[in-house]
Each structure stands twice: as C-alpha cells, then as structure tokens.
Scaffold this motif. Structure first.
Motif, PDB file in Angstrom:
ATOM      1  N   THR A  10     -14.624  12.958  10.857  1.00  0.00           N
ATOM      2  CA  THR A  10     -15.792  13.372  11.620  1.00  0.00           C
ATOM      3  C   THR A  10     -16.675  12.204  12.037  1.00  0.00           C
ATOM      4  OG1 THR A  10     -17.005  13.792   9.564  1.00  0.00           O
ATOM      5  CG2 THR A  10     -15.884  15.664  10.588  1.00  0.00           C
ATOM      6  N   ALA A  11     -16.416  10.998  11.537  1.00  0.00           N
ATOM      7  CA  ALA A  11     -17.260   9.849  11.871  1.00  0.00           C
ATOM      8  C   ALA A  11     -16.888   9.219  13.207  1.00  0.00           C
ATOM      9  CB  ALA A  11     -17.172   8.800  10.770  1.00  0.00           C
ATOM     10  N   TYR A  12     -15.778   9.627  13.811  1.00  0.00           N
ATOM     11  CA  TYR A  12     -15.340   8.984  15.041  1.00  0.00           C
ATOM     12  C   TYR A  12     -16.153   9.483  16.222  1.00  0.00           C
ATOM     13  CZ  TYR A  12     -11.670   7.354  12.059  1.00  0.00           C
ATOM     14  OH  TYR A  12     -11.000   6.756  11.030  1.00  0.00           O
ATOM     15  N   ALA A  13     -16.977   8.605  16.752  1.00  0.00           N
ATOM     16  CA  ALA A  13     -17.913   8.963  17.821  1.00  0.00           C
ATOM     17  C   ALA A  13     -17.267   8.932  19.197  1.00  0.00           C
ATOM     18  CB  ALA A  13     -19.118   8.030  17.791  1.00  0.00           C
ATOM     19  N   GLU A  14     -16.193   8.184  19.357  1.00  0.00           N
ATOM     20  CA  GLU A  14     -15.528   8.049  20.655  1.00  0.00           C
ATOM     21  C   GLU A  14     -14.085   8.541  20.548  1.00  0.00           C
ATOM     22  OE1 GLU A  14     -16.817   7.016  23.550  1.00  0.00           O
ATOM     23  OE2 GLU A  14     -18.761   6.821  22.574  1.00  0.00           O
ATOM     24  N   PRO A  15     -13.576   9.142  21.622  1.00  0.00           N
ATOM     25  CA  PRO A  15     -12.181   9.592  21.600  1.00  0.00           C
ATOM     26  C   PRO A  15     -11.197   8.475  21.242  1.00  0.00           C
ATOM     27  CG  PRO A  15     -13.304  10.505  23.486  1.00  0.00           C
ATOM     28  CD  PRO A  15     -14.252   9.516  22.858  1.00  0.00           C
ATOM     29  N   ALA A  16     -11.436   7.279  21.730  1.00  0.00           N
ATOM     30  CA  ALA A  16     -10.519   6.163  21.436  1.00  0.00           C
ATOM     31  C   ALA A  16     -10.469   5.862  19.941  1.00  0.00           C
ATOM     32  CB  ALA A  16     -10.939   4.920  22.218  1.00  0.00           C
ATOM     33  N   ASP A  17     -11.554   6.147  19.218  1.00  0.00           N
ATOM     34  CA  ASP A  17     -11.544   5.953  17.768  1.00  0.00           C
ATOM     35  C   ASP A  17     -10.572   6.921  17.098  1.00  0.00           C
ATOM     36  OD1 ASP A  17     -13.520   3.992  18.048  1.00  0.00           O
ATOM     37  OD2 ASP A  17     -15.145   5.428  17.698  1.00  0.00           O
ATOM     38  N   MET A  18     -10.439   8.122  17.655  1.00  0.00           N
ATOM     39  CA  MET A  18      -9.494   9.096  17.116  1.00  0.00           C
ATOM     40  C   MET A  18      -8.068   8.575  17.257  1.00  0.00           C
ATOM     41  SD  MET A  18      -7.181  11.750  17.295  1.00  0.00           S
ATOM     42  CE  MET A  18      -6.972  11.942  19.033  1.00  0.00           C
ATOM     43  N   VAL A  19      -7.787   7.838  18.330  1.00  0.00           N
ATOM     44  CA  VAL A  19      -6.448   7.286  18.534  1.00  0.00           C
ATOM     45  C   VAL A  19      -6.115   6.288  17.424  1.00  0.00           C
ATOM     46  CG1 VAL A  19      -5.013   5.913  20.086  1.00  0.00           C
ATOM     47  CG2 VAL A  19      -6.475   7.718  21.006  1.00  0.00           C
ATOM     48  N   ALA A  20      -7.087   5.479  17.027  1.00  0.00           N
ATOM     49  CA  ALA A  20      -6.867   4.546  15.914  1.00  0.00           C
ATOM     50  C   ALA A  20      -6.587   5.311  14.623  1.00  0.00           C
ATOM     51  CB  ALA A  20      -8.084   3.631  15.754  1.00  0.00           C
ATOM     52  N   ALA A  21      -7.275   6.432  14.422  1.00  0.00           N
ATOM     53  CA  ALA A  21      -7.033   7.258  13.239  1.00  0.00           C
ATOM     54  C   ALA A  21      -5.634   7.863  13.289  1.00  0.00           C
ATOM     55  CB  ALA A  21      -8.094   8.348  13.137  1.00  0.00           C
ATOM     56  N   PHE A  22      -5.181   8.268  14.489  1.00  0.00           N
ATOM     57  CA  PHE A  22      -3.833   8.792  14.657  1.00  0.00           C
ATOM     58  C   PHE A  22      -2.806   7.724  14.268  1.00  0.00           C
ATOM     59  CE2 PHE A  22       0.022   8.847  17.155  1.00  0.00           C
ATOM     60  CZ  PHE A  22       0.531  10.111  16.876  1.00  0.00           C
ATOM     61  N   GLU A  23      -2.992   6.516  14.785  1.00  0.00           N
ATOM     62  CA  GLU A  23      -2.053   5.423  14.487  1.00  0.00           C
ATOM     63  C   GLU A  23      -1.973   5.198  12.979  1.00  0.00           C
ATOM     64  OE1 GLU A  23      -2.471   0.779  15.082  1.00  0.00           O
ATOM     65  OE2 GLU A  23      -2.074   1.773  17.010  1.00  0.00           O
ATOM     66  N   HIS A  24      -3.115   5.186  12.316  1.00  0.00           N
ATOM     67  CA  HIS A  24      -3.147   4.971  10.864  1.00  0.00           C
ATOM     68  C   HIS A  24      -2.423   6.108  10.129  1.00  0.00           C
ATOM     69  CE1 HIS A  24      -4.549   3.870   6.897  1.00  0.00           C
ATOM     70  NE2 HIS A  24      -4.929   5.125   6.745  1.00  0.00           N
ATOM     71  N   ALA A  25      -2.747   7.356  10.472  1.00  0.00           N
ATOM     72  CA  ALA A  25      -2.118   8.504   9.802  1.00  0.00           C
ATOM     73  C   ALA A  25      -0.613   8.518  10.047  1.00  0.00           C
ATOM     74  CB  ALA A  25      -2.760   9.799  10.286  1.00  0.00           C
ATOM     75  N   PHE A  26      -0.203   8.213  11.272  1.00  0.00           N
ATOM     76  CA  PHE A  26       1.221   8.188  11.626  1.00  0.00           C
ATOM     77  C   PHE A  26       1.947   7.115  10.815  1.00  0.00           C
ATOM     78  CE2 PHE A  26       4.951   7.082  14.007  1.00  0.00           C
ATOM     79  CZ  PHE A  26       5.362   8.255  14.628  1.00  0.00           C
ATOM     80  N   ASN A  27       1.401   5.918  10.793  1.00  0.00           N
ATOM     81  CA  ASN A  27       2.085   4.794  10.137  1.00  0.00           C
ATOM     82  C   ASN A  27       2.085   4.886   8.619  1.00  0.00           C
ATOM     83  OD1 ASN A  27       2.882   3.669  12.551  1.00  0.00           O
ATOM     84  ND2 ASN A  27       1.086   2.366  12.706  1.00  0.00           N
ATOM     85  N   THR A  28       1.126   5.607   8.045  1.00  0.00           N
ATOM     86  CA  THR A  28       1.108   5.806   6.592  1.00  0.00           C
ATOM     87  C   THR A  28       1.791   7.120   6.210  1.00  0.00           C
ATOM     88  OG1 THR A  28      -1.082   6.828   6.650  1.00  0.00           O
ATOM     89  CG2 THR A  28      -0.980   4.428   6.267  1.00  0.00           C
ATOM     90  N   ARG A  29       2.290   7.835   7.229  1.00  0.00           N
ATOM     91  CA  ARG A  29       2.998   9.111   7.047  1.00  0.00           C
ATOM     92  C   ARG A  29       2.111  10.131   6.330  1.00  0.00           C
ATOM     93  NH1 ARG A  29       5.502   6.356  10.369  1.00  0.00           N
ATOM     94  NH2 ARG A  29       7.702   5.914  10.168  1.00  0.00           N
ATOM     95  N   ASN A  30       0.805  10.097   6.622  1.00  0.00           N
ATOM     96  CA  ASN A  30      -0.162  10.996   6.008  1.00  0.00           C
ATOM     97  C   ASN A  30      -0.277  12.256   6.874  1.00  0.00           C
ATOM     98  OD1 ASN A  30      -2.477  12.349   5.100  1.00  0.00           O
ATOM     99  ND2 ASN A  30      -3.403  10.432   4.394  1.00  0.00           N
ATOM    100  N   LEU A  31       0.559  13.245   6.578  1.00  0.00           N
ATOM    101  CA  LEU A  31       0.616  14.463   7.388  1.00  0.00           C
ATOM    102  C   LEU A  31      -0.700  15.239   7.355  1.00  0.00           C
ATOM    103  CD1 LEU A  31       4.208  15.601   6.501  1.00  0.00           C
ATOM    104  CD2 LEU A  31       3.417  14.760   8.704  1.00  0.00           C
ATOM    105  N   ASP A  32      -1.379  15.255   6.218  1.00  0.00           N
ATOM    106  CA  ASP A  32      -2.662  15.967   6.130  1.00  0.00           C
ATOM    107  C   ASP A  32      -3.697  15.327   7.045  1.00  0.00           C
ATOM    108  OD1 ASP A  32      -1.651  17.791   4.302  1.00  0.00           O
ATOM    109  OD2 ASP A  32      -2.294  16.607   2.570  1.00  0.00           O
ATOM    110  N   GLN A  33      -3.780  14.004   7.005  1.00  0.00           N
ATOM    111  CA  GLN A  33      -4.739  13.308   7.867  1.00  0.00           C
ATOM    112  C   GLN A  33      -4.347  13.468   9.335  1.00  0.00           C
ATOM    113  OE1 GLN A  33      -4.961   8.951   7.844  1.00  0.00           O
ATOM    114  NE2 GLN A  33      -7.175   9.162   7.577  1.00  0.00           N
TER     115      GLN A  33
END
Length: 139
Positions: A10-33
């Motif tokens: 919920t801290a991501y203020a810009e849509p592009a910040d969500m993309v960075a969160a996606f990359e992190h969740a994808f690369n750490t294989r964190n399905l919940d995140q």
C-alpha cells in the motif's frame, strides 16, 4: 515470510513503483506478494483470445512461476488519469535453464492498473504478450 524493511504494497504512490514490486515478487517466487499486486478478478492475457481471470490466473501463476527465468522490468511509458494508469513495460527474462542452456526472452507488456480505496495500485489487466504495431494487427 517478508522482510520488515520491505515497503508494504500500500506504500506505492506511483504505478511504476508497483512494477518494481512485481519484479521483486516474481524473482523471489513470492506468490502471496505477487497476488497482492492484482485485483481479485484481474485479467491475464496470455495471447489474443487466451484470457485468464480469478482462480485460473492464480492457478497459472502458482503452476508456472517457479519455472520462469528471472525478470527485469523497466517502465517505458506511464499514463495516469485519476485512479487509472496505463503502463507500457519492457521486460527481459534471462538466465540458465534447467537443461543448462542460456536463454534470453524479451518483450513489451501492456498493463492497466487501478488505485484502490487504500491508495495501492493494483493490476486489473496484464498483457505480457505486449503490443504490436498497427501493421501487424489482424483486420
């Protein structure tokens, strides 16, 4: 398990910040995140006419994510109007397959995000198959 120093979704203020969160969740294989980054009924467009939503999208992520190579995503364009955003993202999957072969897959994805009541940007339509020029589209 998440690291307490990581930004909550919920801290991501810009849509592009969500993309960075996606990359992190994808690369750490964190399905919940990863799932937190999508609205419950978000669409995943695998190819024209091949669309998954809800439980189908979640099942596909659960089944396929472990086998994907790491991803690097960069936002090429971001367009925002009110609580809706259109992102055009360039991505690269690169690494060594289980067979020991080096593989690089790159493309351009198109995603539509919506800001929720909690202020978090979440994906409502993800089209990793990307964009084509008008000349390449069927008529």
């Amino acid at each position: 398990m998440s690291n307490a120093s990581e930004k909550p979704i919920t801290a991501y203020a810009e849509p592009a910040d969500m993309v960075a969160a996606f990359e992190h969740a994808f690369n750490t294989r964190n399905l919940d995140q990863l799932e937190e980054l999508f609205e419950p009924d978000a669409l995943l467009i695998l190819a024209p006419g091949e669309v998954l939503a809800g439980d189908g999208r979640r099942a596909r992520n659960s089944d396929k994510l472990p086998g994907f190579l790491p991803i690097k995503v960069s936002v090429r364009h971001q367009y925002i109007t009110g609580d809706i955003a259109l992102l055009i993202n360039d991505y690269v999957h690169e690494g060594t397959t289980s067979a020991g072969k080096h593989l690089r897959i790159e493309g351009t994805a198109v995603d539509v995000l919506r800001r929720g009541d909690d202020g978090a940007w979440r994906c409502v339509i993800s089209n990793p198959a990307g964009i084509k020029t008008a000349g390449e589209l069927p008529h």
